[in-house]
Scaffold this active site. Structure first.
Site, PDB file in Angstrom:
ATOM      1  N   CYS A 231      22.060 -34.531  30.848  1.00 53.18           N
ATOM      2  CA  CYS A 231      22.061 -35.362  29.635  1.00 53.18           C
ATOM      3  C   CYS A 231      21.328 -36.681  29.838  1.00 53.18           C
ATOM      4  O   CYS A 231      20.482 -37.068  29.017  1.00 53.18           O
ATOM      5  CB  CYS A 231      23.492 -35.597  29.160  1.00 53.18           C
ATOM      6  SG  CYS A 231      24.542 -36.535  30.299  1.00 53.18           S
TER       7      CYS A 231
ATOM      8  N   HIS B 280      28.587 -38.544  29.295  1.00 51.15           N
ATOM      9  CA  HIS B 280      27.632 -37.775  28.501  1.00 51.15           C
ATOM     10  C   HIS B 280      26.915 -38.705  27.528  1.00 51.15           C
ATOM     11  O   HIS B 280      27.519 -39.636  26.987  1.00 51.15           O
ATOM     12  CB  HIS B 280      28.341 -36.668  27.722  1.00 51.15           C
ATOM     13  CG  HIS B 280      27.397 -35.670  27.109  1.00 51.15           C
ATOM     14  ND1 HIS B 280      26.600 -34.843  27.863  1.00 51.15           N
ATOM     15  CD2 HIS B 280      27.098 -35.393  25.816  1.00 51.15           C
ATOM     16  CE1 HIS B 280      25.869 -34.078  27.066  1.00 51.15           C
ATOM     17  NE2 HIS B 280      26.148 -34.409  25.808  1.00 51.15           N
TER      18      HIS B 280
ATOM     19  N   HIS C  38      20.710 -33.899  22.716  1.00 50.88           N
ATOM     20  CA  HIS C  38      21.285 -34.078  24.048  1.00 50.88           C
ATOM     21  C   HIS C  38      21.102 -32.797  24.844  1.00 50.88           C
ATOM     22  O   HIS C  38      20.688 -31.764  24.310  1.00 50.88           O
ATOM     23  CB  HIS C  38      22.766 -34.434  23.953  1.00 50.88           C
ATOM     24  CG  HIS C  38      23.604 -33.370  23.309  1.00 50.88           C
ATOM     25  ND1 HIS C  38      24.739 -32.844  23.887  1.00 50.88           N
ATOM     26  CD2 HIS C  38      23.489 -32.713  22.124  1.00 50.88           C
ATOM     27  CE1 HIS C  38      25.281 -31.932  23.086  1.00 50.88           C
ATOM     28  NE2 HIS C  38      24.530 -31.843  22.005  1.00 50.88           N
TER      29      HIS C  38
END
Length: 216
Positions: free
Chosen positions: A119, A171, A187
């Site tokens: 990510c 994340h 993402h």
């Protein structure tokens, strides 16, 4: 009966910890939904962006966090540049298009290329193409820029999550569309690779942490 109830409970717990299906998994889908489209800029705008890059290659990145944080980040990224406000919309469109070029690429821990992205690797490589060096990890990225309320989020903002029982941010994605209370972001997910998802998906809704603006 007890064994059956136990198995059902395990299945429910397992599925609850997984994100729901992605909204967009390819550039073709993004084109159809109007999320991905090549920005059209005048020659003057393009020239201004290039001129800004040439004149500021030795300057520090203008990510506008608190003074203490910007000093630390600047020390690590001395070759970063300032982005002029007048060009920010064009830059944001280019960042989104650059990230969207990787839709469908698989997940790879530590990856920063089309061989696979994690990510933060996707965000790092996307911004790096425009001479903007972000920190390499998602929780470090969350320390830069200006935090904004979700209702004020806009395209180009970084969006952060805490998932899988972690205690800190782990994340990150970039917002590509805001339509009322529906926020879509690109993402790299561990299960599906580079995709565009929605904050309305239950998994991301409950793991959402914050939004930071790095392009003013």
């Amino acid at each position: 009966m007890k064994n059956q109830l136990y198995i059902i409970a395990i299945l429910l717990l397992f599925t609850a910890c997984k994100p729901t299906s992605a909204i967009v998994t390819s550039k073709d889908e993004a084109l159809k939904k109007g999320i991905y489209s090549q920005p059209v800029a005048s020659k003057t705008t393009v020239a201004k962006v290039k001129k800004t890059q040439r004149e500021n290659t030795s300057k520090q990145v203008a990510l506008a966090p608190s003074p203490k944080k910007i000093s630390r980040i600047n020390d690590e990224n001395e070759s970063d540049i300032f982005i002029e406000t007048g060009d920010s919309n064009y830059l944001v469109d280019q960042l989104i298009n650059t990230a969207s070029d990787n839709l469908g690429v698989g997940y790879r821990g530590g990856g920063t290329t089309k061989a696979g992205f994690d990510c933060s690797g996707l965000m790092y490589s996307t911004f790096k193409k425009f001479d903007i060096t972000l920190p390499r990890s998602s929780y470090q990225m969350a320390e830069i820029g200006t935090p904004v309320d979700l209702e004020n989020a806009k395209k180009g903002d970084l969006i952060f999550f805490i998932n899988r029982g972690q205690k800190r941010i782990n994340h990150v994605g970039m917002i590509v569309e805001v339509n009322g209370d529906d926020v879509k972001f690109i993402h790299s997910s561990t299960q599906s690779g580079v995709i565009i998802s929605s904050l309305k998906e239950s998994y991301y809704d409950r793991t959402f942490k914050q939004v930071n603006r790095v392009i003013q």
